[in-house]
Design a protein around this motif. Structure first.
Motif, PDB file in Angstrom:
ATOM      1  N   GLY A   7       0.822  -1.322   0.036  1.00 17.60           N
ATOM      2  CA  GLY A   7      -0.455  -0.074   0.153  1.00 17.60           C
ATOM      3  C   GLY A   7       0.720   1.033   0.167  1.00 17.60           C
ATOM      4  O   GLY A   7       0.102   2.471  -0.969  1.00 17.60           O
ATOM      5  N   MET A   8       1.605   1.186   0.975  1.00 24.05           N
ATOM      6  CA  MET A   8       2.465   2.204   0.954  1.00 24.05           C
ATOM      7  C   MET A   8       3.536   2.665  -0.123  1.00 24.05           C
ATOM      8  O   MET A   8       3.382   3.472  -1.162  1.00 24.05           O
ATOM      9  CB  MET A   8       3.889   2.482   2.117  1.00 24.05           C
ATOM     10  N   ARG A   9       3.707   1.348  -1.143  1.00 25.17           N
ATOM     11  CA  ARG A   9       4.836   1.397  -2.667  1.00 25.17           C
ATOM     12  C   ARG A   9       3.380   2.500  -3.416  1.00 25.17           C
ATOM     13  O   ARG A   9       4.012   3.560  -4.005  1.00 25.17           O
ATOM     14  CB  ARG A   9       5.405   0.037  -2.838  1.00 25.17           C
ATOM     15  N   GLN A  10       2.655   1.489  -3.397  1.00 20.43           N
ATOM     16  CA  GLN A  10       1.613   2.136  -4.049  1.00 20.43           C
ATOM     17  C   GLN A  10       1.244   3.662  -4.311  1.00 20.43           C
ATOM     18  O   GLN A  10       0.815   4.285  -5.264  1.00 20.43           O
ATOM     19  CB  GLN A  10       0.256   1.490  -4.703  1.00 20.43           C
ATOM     20  N   VAL A  12       3.155   5.723  -3.032  1.00 20.31           N
ATOM     21  CA  VAL A  12       5.010   6.662  -3.501  1.00 20.31           C
ATOM     22  C   VAL A  12       4.687   6.986  -5.139  1.00 20.31           C
ATOM     23  O   VAL A  12       4.349   7.774  -5.315  1.00 20.31           O
ATOM     24  CB  VAL A  12       5.717   5.755  -2.540  1.00 20.31           C
ATOM     25  N   PHE A  13       4.328   5.124  -5.906  1.00 22.62           N
ATOM     26  CA  PHE A  13       4.571   5.701  -7.048  1.00 22.62           C
ATOM     27  C   PHE A  13       3.513   6.670  -8.050  1.00 22.62           C
ATOM     28  O   PHE A  13       3.105   6.950  -8.225  1.00 22.62           O
ATOM     29  CB  PHE A  13       4.632   4.284  -7.260  1.00 22.62           C
ATOM     30  N   SER A  14       2.488   6.251  -6.841  1.00 24.25           N
ATOM     31  CA  SER A  14       1.418   7.205  -7.808  1.00 24.25           C
ATOM     32  C   SER A  14       1.030   8.565  -8.013  1.00 24.25           C
ATOM     33  O   SER A  14       0.820   9.324  -8.479  1.00 24.25           O
ATOM     34  CB  SER A  14      -0.311   6.700  -7.165  1.00 24.25           C
ATOM     35  N   SER A  15       2.030   9.014  -6.160  1.00 28.25           N
ATOM     36  CA  SER A  15       2.747  10.036  -5.424  1.00 28.25           C
ATOM     37  C   SER A  15       3.339  10.802  -6.863  1.00 28.25           C
ATOM     38  O   SER A  15       3.454  11.460  -7.573  1.00 28.25           O
ATOM     39  CB  SER A  15       3.378  10.606  -4.518  1.00 28.25           C
ATOM     40  N   LEU A  16       4.780   9.846  -7.308  1.00 30.29           N
ATOM     41  CA  LEU A  16       5.460  10.307  -8.379  1.00 30.29           C
ATOM     42  C   LEU A  16       4.953  10.417 -10.014  1.00 30.29           C
ATOM     43  O   LEU A  16       5.476  10.880 -10.726  1.00 30.29           O
ATOM     44  CB  LEU A  16       6.993   8.383  -8.186  1.00 30.29           C
ATOM     45  N   GLY A  17       3.916   9.859 -10.608  1.00 31.08           N
ATOM     46  CA  GLY A  17       3.898   9.464 -11.400  1.00 31.08           C
ATOM     47  C   GLY A  17       4.928   9.095 -12.616  1.00 31.08           C
ATOM     48  O   GLY A  17       5.251   8.716 -12.145  1.00 31.08           O
ATOM     49  N   ALA A  18       4.720  10.310 -13.794  1.00 28.44           N
ATOM     50  CA  ALA A  18       5.507  10.126 -15.285  1.00 28.44           C
ATOM     51  C   ALA A  18       6.189  10.587 -14.333  1.00 28.44           C
ATOM     52  O   ALA A  18       7.828   9.783 -15.279  1.00 28.44           O
ATOM     53  CB  ALA A  18       4.885  10.945 -15.667  1.00 28.44           C
ATOM     54  N   GLY A  33      14.147  -5.170  -2.479  1.00 26.41           N
ATOM     55  CA  GLY A  33      14.559  -4.199  -3.618  1.00 26.41           C
ATOM     56  C   GLY A  33      13.496  -3.783  -4.016  1.00 26.41           C
ATOM     57  O   GLY A  33      13.185  -3.106  -5.016  1.00 26.41           O
ATOM     58  N   ALA A  34      11.974  -4.109  -2.859  1.00 24.16           N
ATOM     59  CA  ALA A  34      10.627  -3.775  -3.448  1.00 24.16           C
ATOM     60  C   ALA A  34      10.399  -2.110  -3.620  1.00 24.16           C
ATOM     61  O   ALA A  34      10.215  -2.628  -5.415  1.00 24.16           O
ATOM     62  CB  ALA A  34      10.344  -3.182  -2.151  1.00 24.16           C
ATOM     63  N   TYR A  35      11.205  -1.616  -3.947  1.00 29.53           N
ATOM     64  CA  TYR A  35      11.098   0.392  -4.063  1.00 29.53           C
ATOM     65  C   TYR A  35      11.752   0.566  -5.464  1.00 29.53           C
ATOM     66  O   TYR A  35      11.103   0.847  -6.418  1.00 29.53           O
ATOM     67  CB  TYR A  35      11.667   1.369  -3.242  1.00 29.53           C
ATOM     68  N   ARG A 151       3.830  14.189   2.165  1.00 30.22           N
ATOM     69  CA  ARG A 151       4.095  13.065   3.429  1.00 30.22           C
ATOM     70  C   ARG A 151       3.527  12.517   3.414  1.00 30.22           C
ATOM     71  O   ARG A 151       1.803  13.166   3.073  1.00 30.22           O
ATOM     72  CB  ARG A 151       4.057  14.397   4.321  1.00 30.22           C
ATOM     73  N   LEU A 152       3.400  11.580   2.539  1.00 33.50           N
ATOM     74  CA  LEU A 152       2.196   9.555   2.430  1.00 33.50           C
ATOM     75  C   LEU A 152       1.426   9.444   3.519  1.00 33.50           C
ATOM     76  O   LEU A 152       2.985   8.992   4.150  1.00 33.50           O
ATOM     77  CB  LEU A 152       2.498   9.304   1.305  1.00 33.50           C
ATOM     78  N   GLY A 153       0.754   9.130   4.521  1.00 37.12           N
ATOM     79  CA  GLY A 153       0.638   8.257   6.144  1.00 37.12           C
ATOM     80  C   GLY A 153       0.967   9.300   7.053  1.00 37.12           C
ATOM     81  O   GLY A 153       2.012   9.404   6.264  1.00 37.12           O
ATOM     82  N   ARG A 154       0.298   9.196   8.107  1.00 42.43           N
ATOM     83  CA  ARG A 154       0.693   9.498   8.841  1.00 42.43           C
ATOM     84  C   ARG A 154       0.422   8.742   9.736  1.00 42.43           C
ATOM     85  O   ARG A 154       0.595   9.139  11.505  1.00 42.43           O
ATOM     86  CB  ARG A 154       1.068  11.085   9.395  1.00 42.43           C
ATOM     87  N   GLY A 155      -0.543   7.466  10.061  1.00 39.73           N
ATOM     88  CA  GLY A 155      -1.026   6.880  11.280  1.00 39.73           C
ATOM     89  C   GLY A 155      -0.125   6.461  12.379  1.00 39.73           C
ATOM     90  O   GLY A 155       1.092   6.042  11.758  1.00 39.73           O
ATOM     91  N   ALA A 156      -0.257   6.832  13.139  1.00 42.88           N
ATOM     92  CA  ALA A 156       0.812   6.221  14.411  1.00 42.88           C
ATOM     93  C   ALA A 156       1.230   4.113  14.233  1.00 42.88           C
ATOM     94  O   ALA A 156      -0.429   3.353  13.478  1.00 42.88           O
ATOM     95  CB  ALA A 156      -0.036   5.735  15.817  1.00 42.88           C
ATOM     96  N   ARG A 157       2.094   4.063  14.060  1.00 42.10           N
ATOM     97  CA  ARG A 157       2.435   2.749  13.737  1.00 42.10           C
ATOM     98  C   ARG A 157       1.828   2.453  12.386  1.00 42.10           C
ATOM     99  O   ARG A 157       2.046   1.132  12.211  1.00 42.10           O
ATOM    100  CB  ARG A 157       1.666   1.421  14.738  1.00 42.10           C
ATOM    101  N   GLN A 158       1.875   2.986  11.769  1.00 37.98           N
ATOM    102  CA  GLN A 158       2.084   2.640  10.067  1.00 37.98           C
ATOM    103  C   GLN A 158       2.804   3.230   8.993  1.00 37.98           C
ATOM    104  O   GLN A 158       3.137   4.223   9.735  1.00 37.98           O
ATOM    105  CB  GLN A 158       0.291   3.586   9.162  1.00 37.98           C
ATOM    106  N   PRO A 159       3.474   2.712   8.475  1.00 41.98           N
ATOM    107  CA  PRO A 159       4.171   3.307   7.439  1.00 41.98           C
ATOM    108  C   PRO A 159       3.993   4.708   6.666  1.00 41.98           C
ATOM    109  O   PRO A 159       2.638   4.998   6.169  1.00 41.98           O
ATOM    110  CB  PRO A 159       4.891   2.379   6.454  1.00 41.98           C
TER     111      PRO A 159
END
Length: 168
Positions: A7-10, A12-18, A33-35, A151-159
């Motif tokens: 979810g976090m990777r998706q 990030v890449f949605s935000s980075l786009g083209a 090597g996920a990212y 900044r994407l996501g800010r919940g406690a104990r969440q990436p």
């Protein structure tokens, strides 16, 4: 090893786009090597993975080979380096467009200041790339000479992921 969540990777890449297409990247604290592999599969031209653990590096190399087979690419554009990410080995000085940082969460407080100092010294003045830094949602990272531009996501104990650009 704690791989980046899908979810976090998706997000990030949605935000980075083209911005990913044709980009050169460095994946520090690469682990699986996920990212970097996600960037490569989305059209990045290539990059460097940096991982210090021999066990994780072996996994990383297998993952690179599998992704390259899947994409029908030979992988010459990808380099895996077994080294400490804070040493900033070859690849960082080549002015990448994107730098992914996904360090062990428990070490972020010690790693972040040293890493940003090294990046400031290694990257040319006027560098226009982004540093994407994954961290727990309750954590904040600040460094002189760098601005958090998103900044994407800010919940406690969440990436979460912070996007840093060079100040100025």
């Amino acid at each position: 090893m704690r791989p980046a969540t899908d979810g976090m990777r998706q997000a990030v890449f949605s935000s980075l786009g083209a911005r990913v297409v044709g980009a050169r990247f460095v994946d520090l604290f690469a682990g699986s090597g996920a990212y970097g592999l996600e960037a490569f599969s989305r059209g990045a031209s290539g990059g460097t993975f940096v991982e210090r653990s021999a066990k994780a590096s072996a996994c990383l190399r297998r993952n690179i080979a599998a992704v390259c087979r899947s994409l029908k690419r030979n992988g010459e554009e990808l380099v895996a380096v077994e080294a400490d990410a804070l040493s900033l080995p070859a690849g960082v000085g080549d002015s990448p467009d994107l730098i992914f940082v996904d360090p062990p969460y428990g070490e972020i407080g010690a790693i972040a200041p040293a890493l940003f100092m090294k990046l400031s010294a290694a990257l040319p003045g006027g560098w226009k790339g982004l540093v994407v830094f994954e961290m727990p949602g309750e954590e904040t990272v600040e460094s002189e000479g760098w601005n958090c531009v998103r900044r994407l996501g800010r919940g406690a104990r969440q990436p979460s992921a912070a996007f840093f650009a060079r100040a100025g």
